[in-house]
Design a protein around this motif. Sequence first.
Motif, PDB file in Angstrom:
ATOM      1  N   LEU A  41       1.676  46.056  -5.617  1.00  0.00           N
ATOM      2  CA  LEU A  41       3.060  45.655  -5.356  1.00  0.00           C
ATOM      3  C   LEU A  41       3.754  45.948  -4.109  1.00  0.00           C
ATOM      4  CD1 LEU A  41       4.654  46.992  -8.951  1.00  0.00           C
ATOM      5  CD2 LEU A  41       4.229  44.642  -8.207  1.00  0.00           C
ATOM      6  N   LEU A  42       3.473  47.090  -3.260  1.00  0.00           N
ATOM      7  CA  LEU A  42       3.869  47.490  -2.043  1.00  0.00           C
ATOM      8  C   LEU A  42       3.245  46.427  -1.319  1.00  0.00           C
ATOM      9  CD1 LEU A  42       5.253  49.233  -0.217  1.00  0.00           C
ATOM     10  CD2 LEU A  42       3.298  50.723  -0.159  1.00  0.00           C
TER      11      LEU A  42
ATOM     12  N   THR B 186     -11.380  30.052  -8.878  1.00  0.00           N
ATOM     13  CA  THR B 186     -10.588  28.851  -9.104  1.00  0.00           C
ATOM     14  C   THR B 186      -9.275  28.888  -8.763  1.00  0.00           C
ATOM     15  OG1 THR B 186     -12.407  28.140 -10.674  1.00  0.00           O
ATOM     16  CG2 THR B 186     -10.354  27.008 -10.816  1.00  0.00           C
ATOM     17  N   ILE B 187      -8.589  30.123  -9.400  1.00  0.00           N
ATOM     18  CA  ILE B 187      -7.260  30.421  -9.318  1.00  0.00           C
ATOM     19  C   ILE B 187      -6.905  30.481  -7.609  1.00  0.00           C
ATOM     20  CG2 ILE B 187      -5.289  32.064  -9.565  1.00  0.00           C
ATOM     21  CD1 ILE B 187      -5.869  30.480 -12.088  1.00  0.00           C
ATOM     22  N   THR B 188      -7.649  30.939  -6.959  1.00  0.00           N
ATOM     23  CA  THR B 188      -7.435  31.292  -5.626  1.00  0.00           C
ATOM     24  C   THR B 188      -7.376  29.698  -4.749  1.00  0.00           C
ATOM     25  OG1 THR B 188      -8.637  33.252  -5.519  1.00  0.00           O
ATOM     26  CG2 THR B 188      -8.326  32.161  -3.546  1.00  0.00           C
ATOM     27  N   LEU B 189      -8.515  28.983  -5.392  1.00  0.00           N
ATOM     28  CA  LEU B 189      -8.558  27.550  -4.759  1.00  0.00           C
ATOM     29  C   LEU B 189      -7.200  26.870  -5.154  1.00  0.00           C
ATOM     30  CD1 LEU B 189     -12.133  26.766  -5.516  1.00  0.00           C
ATOM     31  CD2 LEU B 189     -11.089  27.338  -3.248  1.00  0.00           C
ATOM     32  N   LEU B 190      -6.455  26.907  -6.337  1.00  0.00           N
ATOM     33  CA  LEU B 190      -5.331  26.050  -6.903  1.00  0.00           C
ATOM     34  C   LEU B 190      -4.351  26.528  -6.207  1.00  0.00           C
ATOM     35  CD1 LEU B 190      -6.085  26.142 -10.734  1.00  0.00           C
ATOM     36  CD2 LEU B 190      -6.324  24.426  -9.343  1.00  0.00           C
ATOM     37  N   ALA B 191      -4.201  28.120  -5.782  1.00  0.00           N
ATOM     38  CA  ALA B 191      -3.060  28.785  -5.088  1.00  0.00           C
ATOM     39  C   ALA B 191      -3.027  27.626  -3.763  1.00  0.00           C
ATOM     40  CB  ALA B 191      -3.346  30.067  -4.858  1.00  0.00           C
ATOM     41  N   PHE B 192      -4.153  27.500  -3.223  1.00  0.00           N
ATOM     42  CA  PHE B 192      -3.912  26.917  -1.817  1.00  0.00           C
ATOM     43  C   PHE B 192      -3.921  25.350  -2.198  1.00  0.00           C
ATOM     44  CE2 PHE B 192      -6.091  30.539  -0.690  1.00  0.00           C
ATOM     45  CZ  PHE B 192      -5.616  31.025   0.595  1.00  0.00           C
TER      46      PHE B 192
ATOM     47  N   LEU C 130       1.908  33.884 -14.254  1.00  0.00           N
ATOM     48  CA  LEU C 130       1.052  34.102 -15.020  1.00  0.00           C
ATOM     49  C   LEU C 130       0.010  35.099 -14.545  1.00  0.00           C
ATOM     50  CD1 LEU C 130       0.545  30.585 -16.979  1.00  0.00           C
ATOM     51  CD2 LEU C 130       1.642  32.690 -17.742  1.00  0.00           C
ATOM     52  N   ASN C 131      -0.534  34.912 -13.542  1.00  0.00           N
ATOM     53  CA  ASN C 131      -1.700  35.737 -13.117  1.00  0.00           C
ATOM     54  C   ASN C 131      -1.181  36.953 -12.510  1.00  0.00           C
ATOM     55  OD1 ASN C 131      -4.384  34.033 -13.109  1.00  0.00           O
ATOM     56  ND2 ASN C 131      -2.873  32.816 -12.475  1.00  0.00           N
ATOM     57  N   GLY C 132       0.009  37.083 -11.888  1.00  0.00           N
ATOM     58  CA  GLY C 132       0.711  38.241 -11.327  1.00  0.00           C
ATOM     59  C   GLY C 132       0.969  39.243 -12.599  1.00  0.00           C
ATOM     60  N   ALA C 133       1.652  38.638 -13.611  1.00  0.00           N
ATOM     61  CA  ALA C 133       1.694  39.571 -14.779  1.00  0.00           C
ATOM     62  C   ALA C 133       0.826  39.976 -15.337  1.00  0.00           C
ATOM     63  CB  ALA C 133       2.635  38.722 -15.848  1.00  0.00           C
ATOM     64  N   ALA C 134      -0.367  39.248 -15.773  1.00  0.00           N
ATOM     65  CA  ALA C 134      -1.556  39.702 -16.174  1.00  0.00           C
ATOM     66  C   ALA C 134      -2.213  40.743 -15.505  1.00  0.00           C
ATOM     67  CB  ALA C 134      -2.295  38.519 -16.404  1.00  0.00           C
TER      68      ALA C 134
ATOM     69  N   ALA D 182      -0.348  34.846  -7.229  1.00  0.00           N
ATOM     70  CA  ALA D 182      -1.620  34.399  -8.029  1.00  0.00           C
ATOM     71  C   ALA D 182      -2.922  34.999  -7.595  1.00  0.00           C
ATOM     72  CB  ALA D 182      -1.661  32.719  -7.772  1.00  0.00           C
ATOM     73  N   ILE D 183      -3.075  34.842  -6.024  1.00  0.00           N
ATOM     74  CA  ILE D 183      -4.353  35.418  -5.780  1.00  0.00           C
ATOM     75  C   ILE D 183      -4.693  36.877  -6.129  1.00  0.00           C
ATOM     76  CG2 ILE D 183      -5.705  35.939  -3.705  1.00  0.00           C
ATOM     77  CD1 ILE D 183      -4.324  33.396  -2.522  1.00  0.00           C
ATOM     78  N   ALA D 184      -3.662  37.979  -5.922  1.00  0.00           N
ATOM     79  CA  ALA D 184      -3.778  39.363  -6.108  1.00  0.00           C
ATOM     80  C   ALA D 184      -3.830  39.413  -7.659  1.00  0.00           C
ATOM     81  CB  ALA D 184      -2.434  40.030  -5.789  1.00  0.00           C
ATOM     82  N   GLY D 185      -3.227  38.652  -8.565  1.00  0.00           N
ATOM     83  CA  GLY D 185      -3.462  38.995  -9.896  1.00  0.00           C
ATOM     84  C   GLY D 185      -4.573  38.562 -10.354  1.00  0.00           C
ATOM     85  N   ALA D 186      -5.128  37.357  -9.987  1.00  0.00           N
ATOM     86  CA  ALA D 186      -6.544  36.998 -10.158  1.00  0.00           C
ATOM     87  C   ALA D 186      -7.569  37.930  -9.704  1.00  0.00           C
ATOM     88  CB  ALA D 186      -6.834  35.569  -9.688  1.00  0.00           C
ATOM     89  N   ALA D 187      -7.456  38.506  -8.750  1.00  0.00           N
ATOM     90  CA  ALA D 187      -8.454  39.766  -8.044  1.00  0.00           C
ATOM     91  C   ALA D 187      -8.166  40.929  -9.123  1.00  0.00           C
ATOM     92  CB  ALA D 187      -8.035  39.956  -6.718  1.00  0.00           C
TER      93      ALA D 187
END
Length: 233
Positions: free
Chosen positions: A52-53, A15-21, A35-39, A101-106
């Motif tokens: 991060l790289l 869902t976060i991935t879909l929201l990112a688009f 939020l998702n990146g930090a978490a 957002a996508i990387a954090g959710a993954a």
Amino acid sequence: MRRPSISIVFIYSLTITLLAFAYRSTWRLAVIGLLNGAAGIYYGKRYRKLILLLLALSVWGTFLDALAVSNTGPVAFVLGPLTVRRGALTATANIGLRLTAIAGAALLFAAPSDPRSIVRGLEEELHMPSGLAFSLAYALRLIPLMRRDLGEIQLARLERGYRKTPLTPRDMGSLIMPLLSVAYERASWAGISAELRGFGLRKPRRRKIRVGMPEIIVLSALAAQIIIPLLLP
């Protein structure tokens, strides 16, 4: 407190991935991106440096592309012969926040669990086809392997007299293309190996998704990231 169900975390990440688009506003993307990146970076400590790289490389590449196609609007700053306008910065920020957002959710989905648990949870709770569940789990398994490959590629670059950290598009191409080539070759042989071992013949059992306090917390966080950005401009 126990870990949330694999299926619930997968639904959250998807869902976060879909929201990112779906989101177009920078402020809305900032909510889910930060939020998702930090978490994700906090819980995915094993993959922190690699993610991060890759994010830095992606944002830098996005900025170079934005200078060519989105460098419009008021002038933001001038750096020698280069004039950077607000449109390029906005495009870079939006795409960077989407990727974060996508990387954090993954990472939230992959970091706490091993590939075997992911396959079992997706098959048994979401009734996902075995091939798709295996593909998702194996893609996540590739993250630590790609981290090792990245270190080897950087070492090879240093031995050939190149920079360890890429700065130009040509540098990024010489780093990313070998990385993707090795990952593709490894994935192809892993799929062949799985089929030869009879992976497609397994009959997974089915069970209901358990919903307790951990799942309620995850779903509440997801609902907040849907509702709050919609209240922003």
